[in-house]
Design a protein around this motif. Sequence first.
Motif, PDB file in Angstrom:
ATOM      1  N   THR A 108       0.829  -1.205   0.000  1.00  9.63           N
ATOM      2  CA  THR A 108       0.000   0.000   0.000  1.00  9.63           C
ATOM      3  C   THR A 108       0.861   1.251   0.000  1.00  9.63           C
ATOM      4  N   LEU A 109       1.900   1.253   0.831  1.00 10.20           N
ATOM      5  CA  LEU A 109       2.774   2.421   0.928  1.00 10.20           C
ATOM      6  C   LEU A 109       3.710   2.543  -0.267  1.00 10.20           C
ATOM      7  N   LEU A 110       3.982   1.436  -0.933  1.00 11.33           N
ATOM      8  CA  LEU A 110       4.859   1.476  -2.099  1.00 11.33           C
ATOM      9  C   LEU A 110       4.088   1.816  -3.379  1.00 11.33           C
ATOM     10  N   ILE A 111       2.966   1.134  -3.593  1.00  9.97           N
ATOM     11  CA  ILE A 111       2.252   1.237  -4.869  1.00  9.97           C
ATOM     12  C   ILE A 111       1.423   2.510  -4.979  1.00  9.97           C
ATOM     13  N   TYR A 112       0.607   2.789  -3.958  1.00 14.35           N
ATOM     14  CA  TYR A 112      -0.366   3.877  -4.121  1.00 14.35           C
ATOM     15  C   TYR A 112       0.274   5.261  -4.255  1.00 14.35           C
ATOM     16  N   PRO A 113       1.123   5.698  -3.315  1.00 11.90           N
ATOM     17  CA  PRO A 113       1.703   7.050  -3.483  1.00 11.90           C
ATOM     18  C   PRO A 113       2.507   7.196  -4.776  1.00 11.90           C
ATOM     19  N   LEU A 114       3.260   6.160  -5.136  1.00 11.34           N
ATOM     20  CA  LEU A 114       4.058   6.239  -6.355  1.00 11.34           C
ATOM     21  C   LEU A 114       3.165   6.294  -7.591  1.00 11.34           C
ATOM     22  N   SER A 115       2.113   5.492  -7.612  1.00  5.62           N
ATOM     23  CA  SER A 115       1.185   5.507  -8.753  1.00  5.62           C
ATOM     24  C   SER A 115       0.499   6.863  -8.881  1.00  5.62           C
ATOM     25  N   VAL A 116       0.109   7.426  -7.737  1.00 13.83           N
ATOM     26  CA  VAL A 116      -0.517   8.754  -7.746  1.00 13.83           C
ATOM     27  C   VAL A 116       0.463   9.794  -8.283  1.00 13.83           C
ATOM     28  N   SER A 117       1.718   9.722  -7.834  1.00 19.61           N
ATOM     29  CA  SER A 117       2.712  10.699  -8.296  1.00 19.61           C
ATOM     30  C   SER A 117       2.957  10.564  -9.803  1.00 19.61           C
ATOM     31  N   ILE A 118       2.947   9.342 -10.318  1.00 18.11           N
ATOM     32  CA  ILE A 118       3.104   9.132 -11.760  1.00 18.11           C
ATOM     33  C   ILE A 118       1.915   9.745 -12.510  1.00 18.11           C
ATOM     34  N   GLY A 119       0.700   9.503 -11.989  1.00 15.81           N
ATOM     35  CA  GLY A 119      -0.488  10.080 -12.610  1.00 15.81           C
ATOM     36  C   GLY A 119      -0.479  11.594 -12.578  1.00 15.81           C
ATOM     37  N   LEU A 120      -0.042  12.177 -11.451  1.00 16.73           N
ATOM     38  CA  LEU A 120       0.038  13.635 -11.347  1.00 16.73           C
ATOM     39  C   LEU A 120       1.108  14.194 -12.281  1.00 16.73           C
ATOM     40  N   PHE A 121       2.210  13.449 -12.434  1.00 19.55           N
ATOM     41  CA  PHE A 121       3.264  13.872 -13.360  1.00 19.55           C
ATOM     42  C   PHE A 121       2.753  13.848 -14.805  1.00 19.55           C
ATOM     43  N   ASN A 122       2.058  12.794 -15.160  1.00 16.37           N
ATOM     44  CA  ASN A 122       1.497  12.693 -16.515  1.00 16.37           C
ATOM     45  C   ASN A 122       0.453  13.776 -16.776  1.00 16.37           C
ATOM     46  N   SER A 123      -0.172  14.250 -15.692  1.00 19.90           N
ATOM     47  CA  SER A 123      -1.152  15.341 -15.817  1.00 19.90           C
ATOM     48  C   SER A 123      -0.479  16.707 -15.719  1.00 19.90           C
ATOM     49  N   GLU A 124       0.860  16.705 -15.650  1.00 22.05           N
ATOM     50  CA  GLU A 124       1.666  17.925 -15.584  1.00 22.05           C
ATOM     51  C   GLU A 124       1.368  18.764 -14.344  1.00 22.05           C
ATOM     52  N   LEU A 125       1.092  18.065 -13.218  1.00 19.68           N
ATOM     53  CA  LEU A 125       0.815  18.758 -11.960  1.00 19.68           C
ATOM     54  C   LEU A 125       2.013  18.749 -11.021  1.00 19.68           C
ATOM     55  N   ILE A 126       2.967  17.841 -11.240  1.00 25.91           N
ATOM     56  CA  ILE A 126       4.193  17.802 -10.435  1.00 25.91           C
ATOM     57  C   ILE A 126       5.372  17.521 -11.360  1.00 25.91           C
ATOM     58  N   SER A 127       6.577  17.725 -10.833  1.00 27.26           N
ATOM     59  CA  SER A 127       7.785  17.467 -11.616  1.00 27.26           C
ATOM     60  C   SER A 127       8.244  16.025 -11.419  1.00 27.26           C
ATOM     61  N   ILE A 128       9.194  15.598 -12.248  1.00 30.97           N
ATOM     62  CA  ILE A 128       9.729  14.247 -12.147  1.00 30.97           C
ATOM     63  C   ILE A 128      10.461  14.046 -10.826  1.00 30.97           C
ATOM     64  N   TRP A 129      10.965  15.156 -10.244  1.00 27.74           N
ATOM     65  CA  TRP A 129      11.676  15.040  -8.971  1.00 27.74           C
ATOM     66  C   TRP A 129      10.754  14.598  -7.841  1.00 27.74           C
ATOM     67  N   ILE A 130       9.512  15.019  -7.876  1.00 28.13           N
ATOM     68  CA  ILE A 130       8.543  14.583  -6.860  1.00 28.13           C
ATOM     69  C   ILE A 130       8.272  13.090  -7.008  1.00 28.13           C
ATOM     70  N   VAL A 131       8.203  12.625  -8.242  1.00 28.81           N
ATOM     71  CA  VAL A 131       8.006  11.192  -8.490  1.00 28.81           C
ATOM     72  C   VAL A 131       9.178  10.393  -7.908  1.00 28.81           C
ATOM     73  N   LEU A 132      10.396  10.858  -8.175  1.00 30.33           N
ATOM     74  CA  LEU A 132      11.587  10.163  -7.674  1.00 30.33           C
ATOM     75  C   LEU A 132      11.658  10.210  -6.151  1.00 30.33           C
ATOM     76  N   LEU A 133      11.296  11.346  -5.562  1.00 27.25           N
ATOM     77  CA  LEU A 133      11.293  11.460  -4.101  1.00 27.25           C
ATOM     78  C   LEU A 133      10.224  10.562  -3.473  1.00 27.25           C
ATOM     79  N   THR A 134       9.093  10.427  -4.158  1.00 24.97           N
ATOM     80  CA  THR A 134       8.041   9.526  -3.676  1.00 24.97           C
ATOM     81  C   THR A 134       8.547   8.090  -3.626  1.00 24.97           C
ATOM     82  N   ALA A 135       9.202   7.666  -4.697  1.00 21.66           N
ATOM     83  CA  ALA A 135       9.761   6.308  -4.735  1.00 21.66           C
ATOM     84  C   ALA A 135      10.808   6.117  -3.647  1.00 21.66           C
TER      85      ALA A 135
END
Length: 244
Positions: A108-135
């Motif tokens: 739950t802690l691995l999949i959900y936040p990271l998946s959300v960050s990927i979706g937000l990145f694809n929607s151009e709402l966050i940068s790739i650095w937030i995705v990497l920090l989430t992981a």
Amino acid sequence: MSIINKIYPLEIRNREILSPVFILIRVTSLPLFFLLVLFRFSPNFISLISSLTLILSGIFASLGDFFISSIFIYFAVSLDCVDGQIARYKNKKSIFGQKLESINGDLTLLIYPLSVSIGLFNSELISIWIVLLTALSSSIYVNWRGVLSISSINDAPDNLTFLKKIIFSQQKPNENIRDRSLIGKILFILRMNTATQAGIPFYLIIIFLLFSPSSAVLPLQILIISQLFIGLALLVGKVVMKSE
């Protein structure tokens, strides 16, 4: 013994009272509990369903379908509560079941936040650095999660130093040590309410994604910072324990 006391014993209630959001999930999942008891679902099968709904939630989140993702993650979290409740109700405890529950928590802690960050990145709402920090933050926290879920000592605070009380108070079963360390208790409450799947940021992400995905960025950032802070604190605690 009433059914509530059986499925939600006092020792668990005393610990989870420090995380009110989780109690709310317990309460709202009661209809699901009674339904699954009626259909005689086994706790392990419910854990597997929870894992499946979690994976589906992650897929929809990464694709940017946040509404469907939020529905699935709510069911995943609710089922994660219900499997333990049914196990206690039926007096069924097994090492396999405990492993499944632990794996579900990690996933739950691995999949959900990271998946959300990927979706937000694809929607151009966050940068790739937030995705990497989430992981990074999720990986660090999950790596240490097992240390915090079990106790490596007896729950006896009398012979512990001030610093050791703070360190050992972070382990779930050590309620007596936590009661004797104000700083330790504050840190425990902050961790439960910010860095875990029982925390406020985690559920704010779910709620905000239902209506306004851009609003989910802030709680996601809080979750990341909290997990990184806890990971660093645990590393410092380990160094301190080795040096004594």
